[in-house]
Design a protein around this motif. Structure first.
Motif, short mmCIF file in Angstrom:
data_model
loop_
_atom_site.label_atom_id
_atom_site.label_comp_id
_atom_site.label_asym_id
_atom_site.label_seq_id
_atom_site.Cartn_x
_atom_site.Cartn_y
_atom_site.Cartn_z
N TYR A 146 0.85 -1.19 0.00
CA TYR A 146 0.00 0.00 0.00
C TYR A 146 0.90 1.25 0.00
O TYR A 146 2.00 1.23 0.54
CB TYR A 146 -0.91 0.04 1.22
N ASN A 147 0.39 2.32 -0.58
CA ASN A 147 1.16 3.56 -0.68
C ASN A 147 0.72 4.52 0.42
O ASN A 147 -0.27 5.25 0.28
CB ASN A 147 0.95 4.19 -2.07
N ASP A 148 1.45 4.51 1.53
CA ASP A 148 1.04 5.31 2.69
C ASP A 148 1.07 6.81 2.41
O ASP A 148 0.22 7.55 2.89
CB ASP A 148 1.91 4.98 3.90
N SER A 149 2.05 7.27 1.61
CA SER A 149 2.13 8.71 1.34
C SER A 149 0.94 9.18 0.51
O SER A 149 0.36 10.24 0.78
CB SER A 149 3.44 9.05 0.63
N SER A 150 0.57 8.39 -0.50
CA SER A 150 -0.59 8.77 -1.32
C SER A 150 -1.87 8.80 -0.49
O SER A 150 -2.67 9.73 -0.60
CB SER A 150 -0.75 7.79 -2.50
N VAL A 151 -2.06 7.77 0.34
CA VAL A 151 -3.25 7.74 1.21
C VAL A 151 -3.22 8.94 2.14
O VAL A 151 -4.25 9.62 2.33
CB VAL A 151 -3.31 6.42 2.02
N ALA A 152 -2.05 9.25 2.70
CA ALA A 152 -1.95 10.36 3.65
C ALA A 152 -2.25 11.71 2.98
O ALA A 152 -2.90 12.58 3.57
CB ALA A 152 -0.55 10.39 4.27
N ILE A 153 -1.79 11.88 1.76
CA ILE A 153 -2.04 13.15 1.05
C ILE A 153 -3.54 13.31 0.76
O ILE A 153 -4.11 14.38 0.97
CB ILE A 153 -1.22 13.22 -0.25
N LYS A 154 -4.18 12.23 0.31
CA LYS A 154 -5.64 12.28 0.06
C LYS A 154 -6.38 12.56 1.37
O LYS A 154 -7.36 13.33 1.41
CB LYS A 154 -6.10 10.96 -0.56
N TYR A 155 -5.92 11.95 2.45
CA TYR A 155 -6.49 12.15 3.78
C TYR A 155 -6.32 13.61 4.22
O TYR A 155 -7.24 14.23 4.76
CB TYR A 155 -5.78 11.18 4.72
N LEU A 156 -5.14 14.16 3.96
CA LEU A 156 -4.88 15.58 4.27
C LEU A 156 -5.83 16.49 3.51
O LEU A 156 -6.31 17.50 4.04
CB LEU A 156 -3.43 15.93 3.90
N GLN A 157 -6.11 16.12 2.27
CA GLN A 157 -7.02 16.93 1.45
C GLN A 157 -8.45 16.84 1.97
O GLN A 157 -9.14 17.85 2.12
CB GLN A 157 -6.97 16.47 0.00
N GLU A 158 -8.91 15.62 2.22
CA GLU A 158 -10.32 15.41 2.56
C GLU A 158 -10.66 15.85 3.98
O GLU A 158 -11.71 16.43 4.22
CB GLU A 158 -10.70 13.94 2.34
N LYS A 159 -9.75 15.56 4.92
CA LYS A 159 -10.05 15.88 6.32
C LYS A 159 -9.66 17.30 6.69
O LYS A 159 -10.33 17.96 7.49
CB LYS A 159 -9.35 14.88 7.24
N TYR A 160 -8.55 17.79 6.10
CA TYR A 160 -8.00 19.08 6.52
C TYR A 160 -7.98 20.13 5.40
O TYR A 160 -7.54 21.26 5.64
CB TYR A 160 -6.58 18.88 7.07
N HIS A 161 -8.42 19.76 4.20
CA HIS A 161 -8.49 20.69 3.06
C HIS A 161 -7.15 21.39 2.83
O HIS A 161 -7.09 22.61 2.61
CB HIS A 161 -9.61 21.70 3.26
N ASP A 250 0.35 24.30 2.47
CA ASP A 250 -0.14 24.35 3.85
C ASP A 250 0.63 23.39 4.74
O ASP A 250 0.68 23.57 5.97
CB ASP A 250 -1.63 23.96 3.91
N VAL A 251 1.17 22.34 4.14
CA VAL A 251 1.90 21.32 4.89
C VAL A 251 2.92 20.68 3.95
O VAL A 251 2.70 20.61 2.73
CB VAL A 251 0.93 20.26 5.48
N ILE A 252 4.05 20.24 4.51
CA ILE A 252 5.06 19.57 3.71
C ILE A 252 5.20 18.12 4.20
O ILE A 252 5.26 17.86 5.40
CB ILE A 252 6.41 20.32 3.75
N LEU A 253 5.16 17.20 3.25
CA LEU A 253 5.36 15.77 3.54
C LEU A 253 6.63 15.34 2.81
O LEU A 253 6.71 15.44 1.58
CB LEU A 253 4.16 14.95 3.04
#
Length: 388
Positions: A146-161, A250-253
């Motif tokens: 699984y791609n944790d960074s991709s999931v995290a970025i989508k999560y950052l977008q959906e939960k935190y805009h 807004d955030v750096i990963l």
């Protein structure tokens, strides 16, 4: 805020293990944590255990049929012919028991880091067990289920805009993350990697700039084989500064593969610990300049688990916590403890000696080629600045 930084870790992360002989070896996490503990740089109240990612969270990126295939594979219920359609059971990404659970914990660790930072509980968070950037929507690839960074970025977008700047300094191109957001103008990806002419996955050319609304938000700097510290750092420093100024995240990963080092057995670059000092230092600077300090760091590649990864990854945490205890000699007890198990002679110092390897005969040519590559990669930004 009791801590400026959170360290996501549990020994359960070591269960992401293909075999005893596979180059991807999460034992490097244990070595890194032990090194940090020996210099009193990691305190129990800074450590947060990872949680499991839910299926709905995995589905932010991954296809439901693929998730089911991973579950079945880990339980020994997926026929080989079907497994290979999903990139499972290959030489790179063999099937192992409870693969879904181990991979979900790895993704959940990165989501834990995201929530710690975006909730404001900490400024920075490190999850060195993450960084599996080759995973695709419906296929495993390059040691990544699984791609944790991709999931995290989508999560950052959906939960935190959030608008996310993803910076990948692994020697291998961050292909899975790039393609996940190739048409998205709210995610900017920067990958600096060894040219794909000689190295998996063979992508990451300068002209991969995004598509549709996302055109101009993917940046690739494929440096030449045998690139050394000075040339590598010139490309990284200029790229991250100019791209951050252009994108204003807004955030750096950051994905912090430690496989660009000269010692790494799978790559062909000639860098030393010098770049691993500067990578987190600059990320930290950018996070405070544009993101109110919001910085999430994950691990990634790194296949010299004894001499390189523990030092390189410790530098990330030491930078996050503004701890300068990373010069001179490594702790003798760490060296003595692990030398008994290491198949190579462990380094005695945080930094590499100046004469780590023989002089590179094509140094001037490589440096000039990388300068040209950087210029082409950043041309759209620089051209826009000139015209405005």
């Amino acid at each position: 805020m009791t801590n400026r930084a959170a360290f996501i870790y549990s020994e359960e992360l070591l269960k992401y293990k293909f075999s005893n002989h596979h180059p991807f070896n999460q034992f490097r996490l244990k070595l890194t944590v032990d090194l940090l503990n020996r210099i009193n740089a990691l305190h129990p109240d800074q450590i947060i255990p990872p949680r499991f990612a839910t299926e709905d969270e995995l589905k932010l990126i991954h296809d439901p049929s693929y998730i089911e295939a991973v579950k079945k594979a880990g339980n020994g219920q997926l026929p080989q012919g079907i497994a290979e359609n999903y990139g499972l059971g290959t030489e790179d990404t063999p099937i192992f028991s409870n693969m879904h659970e181990a991979s979900s914990l790895l993704v959940g660790g990165t989501l834990t880091a995201v929530d710690e930072v975006m909730s404001g509980r900490v400024l920075h968070a490190a999850h060195l067990g993450g960084g599996l950037h080759h995973g695709f929507r419906g296929k495993a690839s390059g040691f990544c289920v699984y791609n944790d960074s991709s999931v995290a970025i989508k999560y950052l977008q959906e939960k935190y805009h959030a608008r996310v700047l993803y910076v990948d300094t692994d020697a291998h191109h961050g292909d899975g993350v790039q393609w996940s957001f190739y048409d998205d103008p709210n995610v900017c990806t920067l990958s600096i990697h060894e040219t794909g002419r000689y190295l998996f996955p063979g992508t990451g050319n300068i002209n991969e700039r995004g598509q549709g609304a996302g055109y101009g938000y993917s940046f690739n700097i494929p440096v030449d084989a045998f690139t050394e510290d000075e040339s590598w750092l010139h490309a990284y420093t200029n790229a991250i500064r100019e791209i951050a100024s252009f994108f204003k995240p807004d955030v750096i990963l950051t994905q912090n593969g430690a496989d660009s080092h000269y010692y790494d057995p799978l790559t062909h670059l000639s860098t030393t610990m010098k770049i691993f000092r500067e990578i987190p230092k600059l990320a930290h600077e950018i996070a405070h300049q544009y993101c109110d300090g919001r910085w999430i760091a994950v691990g990634g590649g790194g296949y010299d688990i004894w001499r390189v990864v523990p030092r390189a990854w410790s530098m990330i945490w030491l930078e996050m916590t503004e701890n300068s205890n990373c010069y001179g000699s490594l702790p003798h007890d760490w060296v003595n403890t692990w030398q008994k198990e290491a198949p190579v002679e462990l380094p005695k110092d945080w930094d590499d000696p100046e004469n780590l390897y023989p002089p590179i005969p094509r140094k001037t040519e490589i440096t000039e080629k990388n300068l040209l590559t950087l210029d082409k990669a950043l041309y759209p930004i620089r051209n826009q600045q000139k015209s405005s």
